[in-house]
Scaffold this motif. Structure first.
Motif, short mmCIF file in Angstrom:
data_model
loop_
_atom_site.label_atom_id
_atom_site.label_comp_id
_atom_site.label_asym_id
_atom_site.label_seq_id
_atom_site.Cartn_x
_atom_site.Cartn_y
_atom_site.Cartn_z
N ARG A 1 -11.73 1.83 8.01
CA ARG A 1 -12.59 0.41 7.45
C ARG A 1 -11.07 -0.23 6.96
O ARG A 1 -11.18 -1.24 6.50
CB ARG A 1 -13.85 0.80 7.04
N ASP A 2 -10.24 1.33 6.51
CA ASP A 2 -9.54 0.43 5.47
C ASP A 2 -8.33 -0.42 6.24
O ASP A 2 -7.83 -1.63 5.44
CB ASP A 2 -8.50 1.54 4.70
N MET A 3 -7.78 -0.33 7.72
CA MET A 3 -7.09 -0.77 8.42
C MET A 3 -7.98 -2.16 8.31
O MET A 3 -7.08 -3.19 8.75
CB MET A 3 -7.11 -0.08 9.55
N LYS A 4 -9.17 -2.05 8.75
CA LYS A 4 -9.37 -3.75 9.32
C LYS A 4 -9.29 -4.46 8.41
O LYS A 4 -9.20 -5.36 8.04
CB LYS A 4 -10.87 -3.01 9.60
N ALA A 5 -9.55 -4.13 6.74
CA ALA A 5 -9.91 -4.31 5.26
C ALA A 5 -8.54 -5.01 5.42
O ALA A 5 -8.52 -6.56 4.63
CB ALA A 5 -10.15 -3.46 4.47
N MET A 6 -7.31 -4.60 6.19
CA MET A 6 -6.00 -5.06 5.77
C MET A 6 -5.79 -6.12 6.54
O MET A 6 -4.29 -7.01 6.64
CB MET A 6 -4.87 -4.25 5.62
N TYR B 1 0.90 -1.15 -0.01
CA TYR B 1 -0.39 0.35 -0.08
C TYR B 1 1.12 1.26 -0.04
O TYR B 1 0.47 1.84 -0.10
CB TYR B 1 -1.15 0.14 1.29
N ARG C 1 -4.25 8.84 3.50
CA ARG C 1 -5.79 7.73 2.54
C ARG C 1 -6.54 7.49 3.59
O ARG C 1 -7.56 7.21 3.51
CB ARG C 1 -5.00 7.02 1.51
N PHE C 2 -5.95 6.78 4.48
CA PHE C 2 -6.06 5.47 5.47
C PHE C 2 -7.13 5.39 6.58
O PHE C 2 -7.13 6.24 7.14
CB PHE C 2 -5.10 4.63 5.81
N ARG C 3 -8.51 5.25 6.49
CA ARG C 3 -9.54 4.94 7.46
C ARG C 3 -9.37 4.05 8.25
O ARG C 3 -8.16 2.92 7.73
CB ARG C 3 -10.88 5.51 6.95
#
Length: 232
Positions: free
Chosen positions: A130-135, A85, A126-128
């Motif tokens: 929800r993005d962190m959890k998706a990772m 990322y 950029r990251f929120r």
């Protein structure tokens, strides 16, 4: 290395690469030794994985030092998730490449360091959650711990403590790549020099045994008369 059901497993080849004898592992598996825990690789039943937590301290230390750069293996794996990322923003790269210190562009090593720093700041911008959890991170704090560990491990030119890093991200949101360049470095001439001019100066700098800085400035200005470049 991979995480399965929150446990870390390694391949035979990974352990062999750090000095663990394959024969030791094969014998232990054959005898169903209590000193090692094995499982079939869910993706390929022909492969066998070894659980990190079941290893003796001697082998765990080898894994930490040889495969994880001194980091706790779970922390190391958490940082590895981040790497795909980390991408460069075009405007950041252009700013760094064209940045001038006095009459000259930044050294290439410095350029790469600042571009790397921008990659981290861009990701954090950029990251929120929800993005962190998706990772794969359960909590935002886990993500930030991994980011800080990665900054320390790879010696990125950024603060590694979360509070100071947040300040740097705010600065990046406001000023872009300028945020990673030390404030003591001037960029007065950066607005004067075109991309072609930067390449011309770099070519002259590559001949450092022939020209000093004053001579380079004179040559640049002479060429600039024909090219329409502003003098430096």
């Amino acid at each position: 290395m991979r995480i399965i059901n929150q446990n870390l497993y390694l391949k035979f080849q990974e352990l062999a690469s750090i000095g663990v004898k394959e024969n030791t592992l094969r014998t232990a598996k054959k005898r169903d030794s209590s000193s090692w825990t094995f499982m079939d690789d869910p993706d390929d039943r022909r492969r066998v994985l070894i659980e990190y937590n079941s290893m003796s301290e001697k082998y765990q230390v080898l894994v930490i030092e040889e495969l994880c750069g001194g980091l706790d293996p779970y922390q190391f794996m958490a940082t590895e998730i981040i790497k795909p990322y980390l991408v460069s923003e075009e405007e950041d790269v252009e700013f760094i490449r064209r940045y001038m210190v006095g009459d000259f562009p930044l050294e290439e090593e410095k350029q790469e360091q600042y571009i790397q720093a921008c990659q981290f700041l861009s990701l954090l911008k950029r990251f929120r959650v929800r993005d962190m959890k998706a990772m794969g991170y359960e909590r935002a704090s886990d993500f930030h711990i991994a980011i800080s560990a990665m900054i320390k491990r790879e010696k990125i030119q950024l603060p590694s403590t979360y509070n100071r890093l947040k300040i740097k991200v705010r600065d990046y949101k406001k000023h872009g790549a300028q945020a990673v360049v030390p404030k003591g470095l001037g960029n007065q001439n950066g607005r004067k020099v075109t991309a072609e001019g930067v390449l011309f100066i770099k070519e002259l700098l590559s001949k450092h045994n022939q020209y000093n800085n004053e001579q380079i400035a004179l040559i640049y200005n002479a060429a600039g008369l024909e090219q329409g470049w502003k003098p430096i």
